[in-house]
Design an enzyme around this catalytic site. Structure first.
Site, short mmCIF file in Angstrom:
data_model
loop_
_atom_site.label_atom_id
_atom_site.label_comp_id
_atom_site.label_asym_id
_atom_site.label_seq_id
_atom_site.Cartn_x
_atom_site.Cartn_y
_atom_site.Cartn_z
N GLY A 1 4.97 7.35 2.00
CA GLY A 1 5.68 6.54 1.10
C GLY A 1 5.22 5.30 0.84
O GLY A 1 4.41 4.83 1.98
N PRO A 2 5.69 4.33 0.00
CA PRO A 2 4.85 3.07 -0.03
C PRO A 2 5.42 2.08 1.10
O PRO A 2 6.57 2.22 1.68
CB PRO A 2 5.50 2.71 -1.38
CG PRO A 2 6.92 3.56 -1.69
CD PRO A 2 6.58 4.62 -0.93
N GLY B 1 1.01 -1.02 -0.01
CA GLY B 1 -0.08 -0.12 0.13
C GLY B 1 0.92 1.13 -0.06
O GLY B 1 1.98 1.21 -0.09
N GLU B 2 0.41 2.51 0.04
CA GLU B 2 0.91 3.47 -0.06
C GLU B 2 0.60 4.43 1.18
O GLU B 2 -0.65 4.83 1.32
CB GLU B 2 0.45 4.27 -1.25
CG GLU B 2 1.30 5.48 -1.59
CD GLU B 2 2.53 5.30 -2.33
OE1 GLU B 2 2.62 4.59 -3.36
OE2 GLU B 2 3.26 6.20 -2.29
N GLY B 3 1.48 4.69 2.23
CA GLY B 3 1.06 5.36 3.28
C GLY B 3 1.18 6.88 2.84
O GLY B 3 1.56 7.39 1.85
N GLY B 4 1.03 7.90 3.82
CA GLY B 4 1.19 9.19 3.78
C GLY B 4 2.52 9.67 3.32
O GLY B 4 2.81 10.61 2.60
N LYS C 1 8.50 0.07 5.11
CA LYS C 1 7.94 1.48 4.87
C LYS C 1 9.19 2.22 4.29
O LYS C 1 9.92 2.48 5.18
CB LYS C 1 7.26 2.08 6.08
CG LYS C 1 6.95 3.34 5.93
CD LYS C 1 5.60 3.63 6.59
CE LYS C 1 6.01 4.68 7.89
NZ LYS C 1 4.94 4.88 8.48
N ASP D 1 -3.21 10.25 14.61
CA ASP D 1 -3.80 9.71 13.29
C ASP D 1 -4.31 8.34 13.68
O ASP D 1 -4.00 7.50 12.79
CB ASP D 1 -2.74 9.84 12.47
CG ASP D 1 -3.33 10.00 10.89
OD1 ASP D 1 -4.44 10.26 10.60
OD2 ASP D 1 -2.33 9.62 9.81
#
Ligand SMILES: *[C@@H]1O[C@H](CO)[C@@H](O)[C@H](O)[C@H]1NC(C)=O
Ligand SMILES: *[C@@H]1O[C@H](CO)[C@@H](O)[C@H](O)[C@H]1NC(C)=O
Ligand SMILES: *[C@@H]1O[C@H](CO)[C@@H](O)[C@H](O)[C@H]1NC(C)=O
Ligand SMILES: *[C@@H]1O[C@H](CO)[C@@H](O)[C@H](O)[C@H]1NC(C)=O
Ligand SMILES: *[C@@H]1O[C@H](CO)[C@@H](O)[C@H](O)[C@H]1NC(C)=O
Ligand SMILES: *[C@@H]1O[C@H](CO)[C@@H](O)[C@H](O)[C@H]1NC(C)=O
Length: 686
Positions: A495-496, A490-493, A511, A608
């Site tokens: 980076g992937p 997946g792609e976090g805020g 990450k 978050d």
């Protein structure tokens, strides 16, 4: 255990209802004739992106502005009364029966935003806050659709340009759309800088008191030569409209989030969201340089040269023995800091300046033979602007060099001893390859944050006992098959995230922080420091990290079931979550959160918490992840205020989204929202 979790649950259900109630109150986005908005109410745009209400901006005087604010930013996107501060909580916005839109308050005349010239049918007029951030007074036709715009906030910009706003002029009414900076950080009265559109030259221009400091260059092939960053064409879609009625510039954000907000600062810089992207650096324009769109003036100052500039730093001026020194003051309070800068630039003897009064008006100048001493101890209270020239770095100032050498030696010793310490404590077991690549400063920062935040921890057992591994780049690369797309989770805020399998068979999640993001570096340190301190079955475990050149990677245990949102919001996978599992997940999150807030050695606010940050192991046990935004609180600190509002809108507590105030309660709020989602299977909007 059972008692704490049921307590948490009742808190959650309380929140469930109170957040519903809050949404009920705030869901209003429209004023009808006769409606009012006071300081304890607000308008929220349809999708919740923008809010409108009275905000105190000067806590000493209780001065407030009626503002439109994008929830995720600390800037005010629009101010209704920039010239007339209103004593909090006395302001009231009213749309009266005569279709006048005005702010009334206790002292003096109301601030009238719109008053109808002709009397028209009273009941089909409404004022609505739109999701674009525009506050529009419009006439509705009989079926309720908008008929005619009478007035809109987009026509009266302050210092922020949002997608869809215009810069330019209306030939019919003579109305000009332009931005003007605040006067001082504490006063939104129009200041020194403006940003406007030049329809003849097809250029954007930043002026200081009328003098052009910066120009974008003519619009060609969909872009401007000097609008940073170079990939602006990918980020923004600019449009120029020119017809007999009007000439204007406008833009939209092409970026998938559609999020953008150009802000013109009191020093003339133009940046996009939260100072992360510079659009134009007119604060580096002095009339004698042409870099980045800066404009040359007709009469440049002889004693100043290209490359000379003022820098801002904590410190003080010391007299040198080579000649006389003096200071002089300008107590004219219509001088703001950029006026001081321009005045100092023009005076060949002037070496530095700062403002004179606490409200950041007036000037103090240092002239003659001073030298600027930077104060890295932070004892000197204020920042000073001082001249740096190409010449000054070549000769003179032997003392500075001496001081510099001594400081460098001291720093080196410090760094070496800290590194020894770190190595002895086994915090960083660096294999040879990586050891050289971590730059000293970063190590120092990490170490500093450890010691300043962990005084308690150290006093308790004297050993921080981390077992963080340093992974070599080669092994991470091999484990993720060279970061191939098939392994991308997946792609976090920032980076992937990749799945990987070590040669030992251990599965990991990697990450990879995006290279260009400043926040990435900060987030890296934050997460590393925090998560290595915390150990709980409901928190994701970090195994180690990898630093390679500019690359920063965090390595976690792999969670085969990915994150909660993959189940919750997917109709087929959602069926796998029966009530027992859902309850277990809620309880697990509550336990993890309780640990963060209460039982860990640090008091941590996650900031978050959301479904995509809850990972699930093979038995569907929840683990809280992503501590990049988290903050450490000392145990007696109750709440804090931040300028950088981060997080995800739907999960943010109102006081955090609107005022930047956060505490453990903000996490509890997010937990309530999350609980709602788990129970209902429906997601809040992001
Ligand atoms: C603000 O208006 C609401 C109703 O819209 C009212 O209940 C509340 O008392 C008002 N608050 C103040 C401080 O006037
Ligand atoms: C500002 O408001 C607070 C709370 O409403 C009050 O206690 C304080 O005295 C006010 N300050 C001024 C300068 O009016
Ligand atoms: C509306 O206008 C009329 C006539 O100008 C005036 O008498 C009346 O007081 C106004 N109403 C309000 C609510 O201001
Ligand atoms: C850019 O804006 C124009 C006019 O609004 C529109 O026609 C065009 O499709 C947009 N391009 C992109 C890439 O969004
Ligand atoms: C203060 O500065 C402004 C702008 O430069 C000028 O117009 C004004 O006359 C000055 N006031 C005094 C008292 O010198
Ligand atoms: C700033 O402070 C000075 C001196 O205290 C005062 O004369 C001036 O009016 C203030 N200006 C603003 C904009 O608040």
């Amino acid at each position: 255990m059972a008692r704490t979790s049921s307590a948490c649950l009742s808190v959650a259900s309380f929140l469930f209802f109170s957040s519903l109630l809050w949404n009920f109150n705030a869901a209003r986005d429209t004023l009808k004739p006769g409606d009012t908005l006071n300081s304890s109410s607000s308008l929220v745009s349809g999708m919740g992106k923008f809010t409108m209400g009275f905000h105190i901006y000067d806590h000493n005087l209780n001065y407030s502005y009626l503002v439109v604010k994008w929830a995720a930013s600390h800037n005010y996107a629009w101010i209704a009364n920039r010239n007339k501060p209103i004593l909090y909580p006395l302001g009231i916005l009213t749309l009266d029966q005569n279709n006048t839109l005005k702010i009334t308050h206790k002292d003096g005349e109301p601030v009238v935003l719109y008053s109808a010239s002709e009397t028209s049918n009273a009941n089909n007029i409404v004022a609505t806050l739109l999701d674009s951030g525009n506050f529009v007074l419009q006439e509705l036709s009989f079926d309720g659709s908008p008929n005619r715009v009478l007035w809109q906030s987009f026509d009266f910009p302050v210092d922020v340009l949002l997608p869809g706003m215009k810069l330019g002029l209306n030939h019919k009414s003579g109305h000009v759309w332009s931005l003007s900076s605040w006067f001082t950080p504490n006063s939104a009265v129009p200041g020194a800088f403006t940003l406007d559109w030049d329809p003849e030259a097809h250029e954007l221009k930043i002026r200081r008191r009328g003098v052009v400091y910066w120009s974008s260059g003519a619009f060609r092939n969909g872009r401007f030569k000097f609008i940073l960053p170079d990939e602006s064409k990918l980020r923004y879609n600019f449009s120029i409209v020119s017809n007999e009625d009007e000439d204007y510039f406008t833009y939209s954000a092409v970026d998938q989030s559609g999020i953008s907000e150009w802000v013109l600062t009191i020093m003339g810089r133009l940046y996009d969201f939260d100072e992360t992207i510079d659009i134009a650096q007119a604060d580096y324009c002095y009339g004698s340089n042409t870099d980045g769109g800066c404009q040359m003036w007709d009469r440049p100052i002889d004693c100043r040269h290209a490359g000379d500039r003022f820098e801002e730093e904590k410190g003080y001026f010391n007299p040198t023995r080579s000649g006389p020194t003096a200071t002089s003051d300008t107590s004219n309070t219509s001088f703001s800091i950029s006026d001081c800068k321009a005045a100092c630039w023009k005076n060949c003897d002037c070496l530095g300046f700062n403002y004179l009064f606490d409200n950041q008006t007036g000037c103090r100048f240092w002239t003659g033979h001073w030298e600027f001493i930077k104060d890295s101890t932070g004892y000197s209270s204020s920042n000073i602007y001082f001249l740096t020239t190409k010449a000054s770095s070549n000769h003179e100032h032997k003392r500075i060099i001496w001081i510099g050498t001594a400081a460098a030696a001291a720093l080196l010793t410090m760094v070496l001893s800290i590194m020894c310490c770190l190595l002895r404590r086994r915090i960083f077991l660096l294999p040879g390859e990586n050891r050289r690549k971590i730059d000293d400063k970063e190590l120092l920062d990490v170490k500093e944050s450890y010691s300043s935040n962990n005084v308690n921890a150290l006093q308790n057992d004297g050993d921080m006992g981390h077992d963080l591994r340093v992974f070599s780049y080669a092994s991470v690369k091999a484990a993720t098959e060279n970061f191939c797309d098939e392994n991308k989770l997946g792609e976090g805020g920032f980076g992937p995230v990749y799945k990987g399998k070590m040669s030992t068979g251990q599965e990991i999640a990697v990450k990879r922080l995006s290279r260009c993001s400043l926040q990435g570096t900060w987030e890296f340190k934050n997460e590393l420091i925090l998560i290595s301190e915390l150990q709980h079955t409901n928190l994701v475990r970090i195994l180690g990290f990898c630093i390679h050149g500019v690359e920063r990677m965090l390595i976690y245990e792999y969670m085969p079931n990915k994150s909660l949102d993959c189940f919750l919001f997917d109709s087929t996978r959602g069926m796998l979550l029966d009530w027992k599992k859902r309850f277990n997940i809620i309880e697990g999150i509550a336990q993890g959160l309780l640990y963060l807030h209460k039982y860990s050695r640090l008091r941590v606010i996650h900031r978050d918490l959301k479904a995509s940050n809850i990972l699930l192991d093979e038995d569907m046990n929840p683990k809280i992840s992503d501590f990049g935004m988290a903050r450490i609180f000392t145990h007696n600190e109750r709440e804090a205020n931040t300028n950088r509002i981060v997080g995800t809108y739907g999960y943010m507590s109102p006081e955090y989204a609107m005022g930047g105030i956060f505490s453990t309660k903000s996490d509890v709020y997010s937990f309530g929202v999350l609980t709602l989602e788990i129970i209902s299977g429906m997601g809040v909007m992001e």
